[in-house]
Design a protein around this motif. Structure first.
Motif, PDB file in Angstrom:
ATOM      1  N   TYR A 118       0.853  -1.192   0.000  1.00 53.48           N
ATOM      2  CA  TYR A 118       0.000   0.000   0.000  1.00 53.48           C
ATOM      3  C   TYR A 118       0.883   1.235   0.000  1.00 53.48           C
TER       4      TYR A 118
ATOM      5  N   ASP B  10      -4.783   4.496  -0.253  1.00 54.88           N
ATOM      6  CA  ASP B  10      -5.915   4.280  -1.150  1.00 54.88           C
ATOM      7  C   ASP B  10      -5.434   3.704  -2.488  1.00 54.88           C
TER       8      ASP B  10
ATOM      9  N   GLY C 133     -15.216   2.356  -0.086  1.00 52.66           N
ATOM     10  CA  GLY C 133     -14.085   2.575   0.816  1.00 52.66           C
ATOM     11  C   GLY C 133     -14.399   3.601   1.886  1.00 52.66           C
ATOM     12  N   GLU C 134     -13.531   4.590   2.040  1.00 51.59           N
ATOM     13  CA  GLU C 134     -13.721   5.580   3.115  1.00 51.59           C
ATOM     14  C   GLU C 134     -15.005   6.390   2.953  1.00 51.59           C
TER      15      GLU C 134
ATOM     16  N   VAL D  69      -5.753   4.415   9.709  1.00 50.01           N
ATOM     17  CA  VAL D  69      -5.980   3.171   8.984  1.00 50.01           C
ATOM     18  C   VAL D  69      -4.629   2.473   8.882  1.00 50.01           C
TER      19      VAL D  69
ATOM     20  N   PRO E 187      -5.810  -1.821   4.781  1.00 54.06           N
ATOM     21  CA  PRO E 187      -7.138  -1.995   4.176  1.00 54.06           C
ATOM     22  C   PRO E 187      -7.428  -3.431   3.721  1.00 54.06           C
TER      23      PRO E 187
ATOM     24  N   ALA F 148     -10.972  -5.601   3.891  1.00 50.64           N
ATOM     25  CA  ALA F 148     -12.104  -4.779   4.347  1.00 50.64           C
ATOM     26  C   ALA F 148     -13.406  -5.184   3.642  1.00 50.64           C
TER      27      ALA F 148
ATOM     28  N   SER G 291     -14.698  -1.434   9.117  1.00 51.10           N
ATOM     29  CA  SER G 291     -13.911  -0.333   9.690  1.00 51.10           C
ATOM     30  C   SER G 291     -12.981  -0.853  10.785  1.00 51.10           C
TER      31      SER G 291
ATOM     32  N   THR H 240      -9.770  -2.535   9.299  1.00 57.66           N
ATOM     33  CA  THR H 240      -8.681  -1.719   8.746  1.00 57.66           C
ATOM     34  C   THR H 240      -7.816  -1.099   9.845  1.00 57.66           C
TER      35      THR H 240
END
Lengths: 300, 300
Positions: free
Chosen positions: A85, A90, A204-205, A227, A230, A233, A268, A271
């Protein structure tokens, strides 16, 4: 007897984030899904693992109520996946995918799974989805998820599976890709035109949206200050969602909305730590507290 | 007497979308804001226009309850702005900005504005924000908005203004830029540390978030099947928000949540047609119907 079943990978993930790198973390759809669902019900897993898959991971799944009767153990190396990541997490670079024993997996349901009422088809090969749908005798609610890979190389089979399920779980990029439509609502309606009663679009968020033919329910993302990872998730979301439905046995739209919230709660939490670490730590009270926070942050 | 006042541009916009191009559409923060607020209350505008600003645009604002006593008319050309939306219209290329008479605008409030209880400082020069704040005698709720330009070139003045208002309206990129923090919640908390009681983070199609010190309210975007022109959506949001607050005179958190919904209603309507066309067409019943849809799409 398993009333909720899931077909999906059980993996050994190597994950790098801006904070740390971990090797051979337990991962895969079936693992995250069943851990998330475990707060509500037991899950029957349909998957395959290699002979190198650690015993303690199997034990963990079992102590959390997973039924592994449908998990084949095959001579050879387990499915492995490595990803990194970047930035604000993201974005990710997939470094390697070793399919190994997952390559020619042909799901064969134990007798005790066939009467399951709740069926989740994780983002594996859509031909596995069709095979599982052929084997279940009494489904009350079926759902599937997929990923870009299958949309790219087996779109016809993805479409065939979509036609046969009640709910489709996709992220906003996948729904746009499959239905060749940038407007989310229009893309969602195209999905419903094919047969499903509902589509869940994960953002996502920014939360998730449940679209039905005449209904629309939006849940925001939970505002996390940090976070950590991810990974999983989406699978934790599906596990929380389907787990809640299986526990209550209620597939009314009102209850699907609650399932959306429980899905968001589990996703949530997931993550907030590496791999499935957070799902191992939390309890039903933590989940209920966060559910109540969702009430407070959305009602007016 | 104007109980709600706004300082901001009144512009002539040239807008190109994938659907059409229109020249010299009425635009600017003060115009969109007052049209949106007009469903709830009248607004006193603080702005400047050139001698070429069309009479029919002035008439439109007036028939919609705008008080133009605070709008200076100056010999010369009006502020003009040209932009082009591309692809899915979540990106735009600004083609030209002619500041013209807006260049050396120094807001001077008419006597009748000075006792206004509700004050909105649009995304103009932050020195104008400070000047307006110096001139009002009795504010009950003050709010500001800003843009990248001012954050880039006058950050110290932006910060000075932020310290003096009750609510800050920013989009997610601006809040990250100002507070040098990618995590939205942390950035929001940094904003509140400076003095404001609330910050509203606007996220376009993903909705908006109201953060207070101990509260958080998230409203999703309204699921539109067709967006024609995003211009002015942020200003229409602020107009709906502040208009509702001014109408009710209630600045409780419960009522700020309702203001968030009315802001979202006005912003979503505004994007459904070119320029402010939609704000000219809708009525209070349309607004109430969409408000009720927001209830249905968020409650569980």
């Amino acid at each position: 007897m398993s009333n909720l079943i899931v077909v999906g990978s059980i993996g050994l993930d190597t994950i790098k984030t801006p904070f740390e790198r971990r090797v051979d973390v337990m991962g895969g759809t079936a693992a995250y899904f069943s851990l998330a669902a475990s707060f509500f019900t037991n899950t029957g897993l349909i998957s395959i693992i290699g002979t190198d898959f650690p015993q303690n991971y199997r034990d963990l799944l079992k102590t959390r109520g997973a039924n592994l009767d449908g998990v084949e153990i095959k001579e050879g190396k387990n499915f492995r996946f490595e990803t990194e990541y970047i930035g604000n997490m993201d974005e990710r670079n997939d470094i390697s995918t070793e399919v190994n024993v997952l390559g020619d997996f042909n799901p064969k349901l134990p007798e005790s799974y066939k009467s399951a009422e709740y069926v989740f088809l994780g983002n594996t090969d859509p031909e596995q989805h069709l095979s599982v749908l052929d084997q279940v005798t009494n489904p009350k609610l079926t759902a599937l998820d997929t990923i870009k890979l299958w949309i790219d190389i087996k779109l016809d089979k993805v479409m065939e599976a979509i036609k046969r399920v009640d709910i489709v779980f996709l992220n906003e990029f996948e729904v746009r890709q499959i239905f060749q439509e940038t407007n989310l609502k229009k893309a969602a309606m195209k999905c419903l035109d094919m047969g499903p009663k509902y589509i869940v679009v994960k953002k996502g968020e920014h939360g998730a949206i449940l679209y039905g033919r005449d209904t629309h329910f939006s849940i925001p993302g939970y505002p996390l200050e940090s976070v950590r990872d991810p990974t999983g998730a989406g699978d934790a979301f599906a596990g929380g969602f389907m787990g809640w439905i299986a526990k209550t046995g209620d597939i009314s739209e009102q209850n699907l909305r609650k399932a959306m919230v429980y899905g968001s709660v589990l996703a949530s939490f997931n993550t907030q730590n590496m791999g499935p670490d957070m799902l191992k730590k939390i309890n039903i009270e933590d989940i209920q507290n966060r559910y109540n926070e969702f009430v407070r942050m959305t009602h007016f």
